[in-house]
Design a protein around this motif. Structure first.
Motif, short mmCIF file in Angstrom:
data_model
loop_
_atom_site.label_atom_id
_atom_site.label_comp_id
_atom_site.label_asym_id
_atom_site.label_seq_id
_atom_site.Cartn_x
_atom_site.Cartn_y
_atom_site.Cartn_z
N PHE B 90 0.83 -1.20 0.00
CA PHE B 90 0.00 0.00 0.00
C PHE B 90 0.86 1.25 0.00
O PHE B 90 1.87 1.33 0.68
N MET B 91 0.43 2.23 -0.77
CA MET B 91 1.13 3.51 -0.84
C MET B 91 0.52 4.44 0.19
O MET B 91 -0.14 5.41 -0.15
N LEU B 92 0.73 4.12 1.45
CA LEU B 92 0.15 4.92 2.51
C LEU B 92 1.26 5.38 3.45
O LEU B 92 2.27 4.69 3.61
N VAL B 93 1.05 6.54 4.07
CA VAL B 93 2.01 7.03 5.06
C VAL B 93 1.54 6.54 6.43
O VAL B 93 0.51 6.98 6.93
N LYS B 95 2.32 6.95 9.53
CA LYS B 95 2.14 7.81 10.69
C LYS B 95 0.98 8.78 10.52
O LYS B 95 0.56 9.40 11.48
N HIS B 96 0.52 8.94 9.29
CA HIS B 96 -0.54 9.92 9.06
C HIS B 96 -1.91 9.26 9.21
O HIS B 96 -2.05 8.05 9.08
N GLU B 100 -5.45 12.39 6.25
CA GLU B 100 -4.26 13.00 5.67
C GLU B 100 -3.77 12.21 4.46
O GLU B 100 -3.29 12.77 3.48
N ALA B 103 -5.97 13.10 1.61
CA ALA B 103 -5.75 14.49 1.18
C ALA B 103 -4.45 14.66 0.40
O ALA B 103 -4.30 15.60 -0.37
N LEU B 104 -3.51 13.71 0.58
CA LEU B 104 -2.19 13.85 -0.05
C LEU B 104 -2.30 13.92 -1.57
O LEU B 104 -2.80 13.00 -2.22
N HIS B 115 -8.18 18.71 5.82
CA HIS B 115 -8.82 17.60 6.52
C HIS B 115 -10.32 17.80 6.59
O HIS B 115 -11.11 16.92 6.30
N LYS B 154 -9.35 6.31 -1.56
CA LYS B 154 -8.44 7.28 -2.16
C LYS B 154 -8.64 7.29 -3.68
O LYS B 154 -8.77 8.35 -4.28
N ARG B 269 8.29 -2.80 18.55
CA ARG B 269 7.57 -1.65 19.11
C ARG B 269 7.36 -1.79 20.60
O ARG B 269 6.78 -0.91 21.24
N LEU B 271 5.45 -4.10 21.93
CA LEU B 271 4.12 -4.65 22.20
C LEU B 271 4.22 -6.17 22.20
O LEU B 271 5.06 -6.74 21.50
#
Lengths: 308, 503
Positions: B90-93, B95-96, B100, B103-104, B115, B154, B269, B271
């Motif tokens: 996936f082309m996702l950020v 942390k966002h 967001e 919206a990119l 937003h 998206k 992390r 966890l």
């Protein structure tokens, strides 16, 4: 006693201003995924450019603009090496520091020790500066101080509440995702590096045209390195930059205040670096700190478009 | 711009250096249609779709929308033409937030407060297509299925009429995959069209209207789904028939080789990743671990192979506890490892093949004595491996990084099992390999078991697990949901357990 406190706080804000400006610059740069270790050299070049242009033209404003322009151009070298040639960012940044210090020494030779006739002016904000205590601390400063605060707020707003902010952050976090949405990743990186260089130049010109009003080699006194640490300390957030810059500005001021009391200036000048190490240590030790300390994910990595 | 009624690719060719990834390919699709694009890894499916999405420029050929030729110089051009792509990764950020990410780069998102402005659009789309999502959650907090929904939203928000999906079910549980197919069916009813890239025959048969098969960069077949069956598709895909099962010697599992008791492990992390696992593996046995990746398999493997410190619990190999957290200790106890990221952890890409052939054993006799490496012996050994494991290489002096993925994997497997291991830990050993190489790797794993070795096989490929394993344990959120044997396992059962229900 109150007078002393007010004076310390006032001077803290002034001393923190160059740190704030340059840290904001480094935040912009690193948010786009580029580390710029050349801040010391850029600030130094900014200081000498700002001084020379102010001295010759008589206008400290022109000096500031020239410093911003020259340092943005100088940082474009770093941008070219890191973005277009995809070389090592650490090596390039260190080279930029050497280059900047060299240039400033060369250009500044004839101007060493000359006093600047027109320093950057003060702006006592009417009404506000007469407020007891707070008025003097907050509202009786030079233009640079107000500008740096304004820039900090603007950067916070851009990062948080605009599409430009989303673009900038995404480029540093996941350039492939940005590219797939049609964003020219490398162009954004270039602009970020230029903006960072410009702010470093502005910080430098503050030192020579407002803070001390003269040019000397070594005027930056390691501030460019503190800025690198401050960027981490600030967790890449403008809000953190304010906190860090004024904290470290305060340490600068205390160096002078405590000297008469018999505390060695050497110990005090160690303080900024010591506290940076401490902050890194504290964040690194705790799990929640580690999570918060998430640098932009592709920081320092060159980006190759359409790589298979 | 008018909606896409039909799209055509004519005579598309594309080369990377010397490799011809696509050769003279014709493709067409109409509104309301799901087209399956089938082929092995490296057949050129992804290249073809990246051309359609404007990421690569074709060397030759034209693309026509509604009969009009268009030029796609970048993703923006494709988006404007109504083409959307959902990549396998996936082309996702991370942390966002979902907002967001959508919206990119979105033209309709205003400069100030983007937003707020697009929240409504997201809600409307998620109602229209049944795409449930919380727009304020950060992406790293979402399951793979949810992340895929974000990608779909998206694409839809950019008015994608044609949606390209690259291996969309590879990260999903069977139930999540069914949900995805529901969404796709809703979309084609509303006039969208979908190109589904896959190498899973089952999937193509169940959802597509038409199928195109690529082999080695060429179009090797095209048909309506009613006219083909799985066997025919497989033949088009690999040019011959595949073995439905492998021959296994009729041996009964022997004594316990690896004994894991109440194992707790944390992820990077911090966890909990493995939560109180207990399991035994016996000699002459292949234990499969099924599950969607990210449910603690990696941490489990790393703990057994001495790469990660457990919080609690014990790992005992042939009666000897694994005490120290290092890979050498595990190696000395007879635990060998075919790692998940073979290039990163399995080889040293810049060293020649012969040096790679003795990694981990390089300090032992006969490969070295005291300070001196015995290179003639090492090269001999490398030559033996190359011959007996069918590694295709110009010579044993070739740099490891110049070998193909399949050949790298064959050498790693050969290196690990040639010394006669007590236990092989194989993580996704056939991931990304072509069918031929994958088949070979599986056969070698079975051969090892027949000779009395034991194997822990972590895989996401259920067909592979069914074909190879003697027992399958299903892992979900760090726990075993249950164990299945050949007489009790079915896809449905495993699917439910992968989604978290106890067997």
């Amino acid at each position: 006693m109150l007078d002393i406190i007010v004076s310390v706080l006032t001077r803290t804000i002034v001393a923190g201003t160059p740190l704030l400006l340059a840290t904001l610059g480094e935040i912009i740069t690193e948010r786009a995924g580029i580390i710029n270790l050349g801040m010391e050299g850029l600030m130094s070049t900014g200081a000498v450019t700002g001084f020379i242009v102010s001295y010759i033209s008589g206008s400290p404003w022109l000096g500031m603009l020239a410093a911003i322009l020259v340092c943005a151009l100088l940082s474009a070298i770093h941008g070219f090496v890191c973005i277009s040639l995809r070389s090592n960012q650490v090596v390039s940044g260190l080279a930029l520091t050497m280059l900047g210090i060299g240039i400033s020494g060369l250009w500044g030779k004839p101007y060493i020790g000359l006093p600047l006739p027109n320093r950057m002016g003060h702006l006592n904000i009417k009404g506000l500066s007469e407020i007891p205590v707070l008025g003097r601390i907050l509202f009786s400063h030079g233009w640079y101080v107000y500008l740096s605060v304004l820039l900090g707020i603007v950067l916070w707003f851009i990062l948080r509440h605009t599409s430009l902010g989303i673009t900038l952050r995404s480029v540093g976090e996941n350039p492939k995702a940005a590219e797939s949405q049609g964003i020219a990743v490398n162009r954004v990186k270039y602009y970020a590096v230029l903006a960072g260089g410009g702010l470093a130049g502005m910080a430098g010109s503050f030192l020579s045209t407002a803070y001390s009003g003269s040019w000397n080699e070594g005027i930056t006194a390691g501030r460019g390195w503190i800025v690198i640490a401050l960027t981490i300390f600030a967790l890449w957030q403008p809000g953190g930059a304010f906190l860090g810059a004024y904290l470290f500005g305060g340490i600068f001021v205390l160096q002078y205040m405590l000297q008469p009391l018999g505390i060695s200036p050497n110990i005090l000048s160690m303080l900024p670096y010591l506290s940076t190490l401490l902050v890194l240590l504290l964040f690194g030790l705790t799990a929640s700190g580690k999570r918060k300390m998430n640098a932009p994910a592709t920081l320092g990595e060159p980006y190759v478009r359409g790589e298979r | 711009m008018a909606r896409i009624q039909s799209l055509e690719m004519r005579g598309i060719s594309k080369s990377f250096l010397e490799v011809k990834a696509n050769r003279d390919i014709n493709l067409s699709i109409h509104a309301g249609e799901i087209l399956g694009l089938l082929g092995e890894n490296g057949a050129g499916k992804t290249t073809l779709m990246n051309i359609l999405y404007g990421l690569y420029l074709p060397d030759e050929g034209d693309i026509l929308v509604n009969g009009e030729p268009i030029r796609l110089r970048g993703p923006k051009d494709s988006m404007r033409a109504g083409i959307g792509m959902i990549h396998q990764h996936f082309m996702l950020v991370d942390k966002h937030t979902v907002l967001e990410n959508i919206a990119l780069g979105f033209d309709e998102a205003p400069f100030f407060f983007p937003h707020r402005a697009i929240r409504k659009k997201i809600e409307q789309l998620s109602d229209q297509y049944g795409l449930r999502i919380n727009p304020d959650k950060p992406v790293w907090n979402l399951s793979a299925g949810e992340q895929q929904r974000v990608e779909i939203i998206k694409a839809l928000s950019r008015n994608a009429d044609l949606l390209i999906m690259d291996e969309p079910t590879s990260v999903l549980t069977p139930q999540e995959a069914d949900e995805l197919f529901e969404i796709l069916r809703k979309m084609i009813l509303q006039g969208h069209s979908v190109i589904l890239i896959s190498h899973k025959l089952e999937e193509i048969m169940s959802i597509c209207d038409r199928v195109m098969v690529l082999r080695k960069g060429c179009l090797s077949g095209e048909a309506s789904i009613e006219d083909v069956d799985k066997g025919k598709l497989a033949e088009m895909m690999i040019g011959r028939q595949i073995a439905a099962a492998y021959d296994k010697a009729d041996v009964k599992p022997g004594g316990t080789v690896l004994d894991i008791q109440d194992l707790h492990v944390d992820s990077d992390r911090g966890l909990p990743a493995v939560r109180g696992l207990s399991v035994q593996i016996h000699s002459s046995e292949i234990l499969g671990i099924a599950g969607v990746s990210g449910n603690g398999q990696q941490e489990l493997v790393e703990t057994i192979t001495g790469l990660r410190q457990p919080l609690k619990g014990s790992v005992t190999m042939m009666g000897q506890p694994l005490k120290h957290v290092n890979a050498r200790d595990a190696h000395t106890l007879g635990i060998t490892h075919v790692p998940e990221e073979r290039i990163k952890f399995g080889i040293v890409p810049n060293l020649p093949l012969y040096e790679n052939s003795v990694l981990k054993q390089h300090r032992d006799a006969p490969y070295s004595s005291w300070l001196r490496m015995d290179y003639p012996v090492i090269k001999n050994h490398a030559g033996d491996l190359v011959n007996s494991f069918q590694v295709d290489t110009p010579s044993v002096n070739a740099r490891m990084k110049n070998l193909s993925g399949g050949n790298i994997q064959k050498l790693i497997l050969g290196r690990e099992i040639s010394s006669g291991p007590n236990l092989l830990i194989a993580a996704h050993p056939t991931y990304g390999l072509d069918v031929g190489a994958a088949e070979y790797v599986r056969k070698q794993i079975i051969a090892l078991r027949d000779k009395g070795g034991s194997v822990l096989l972590v895989s996401e490929d259920l067909d592979e697990l069914f074909m190879v394993c003697d027992r399958i344990a299903v892992m979900f959120e760090g726990e075993f949901m249950g164990e299945l044997t050949p007489d009790t396992w079915t896809i449905e059962k495993i699917g439910l357990m992968m989604a978290g229900s106890h067997g």
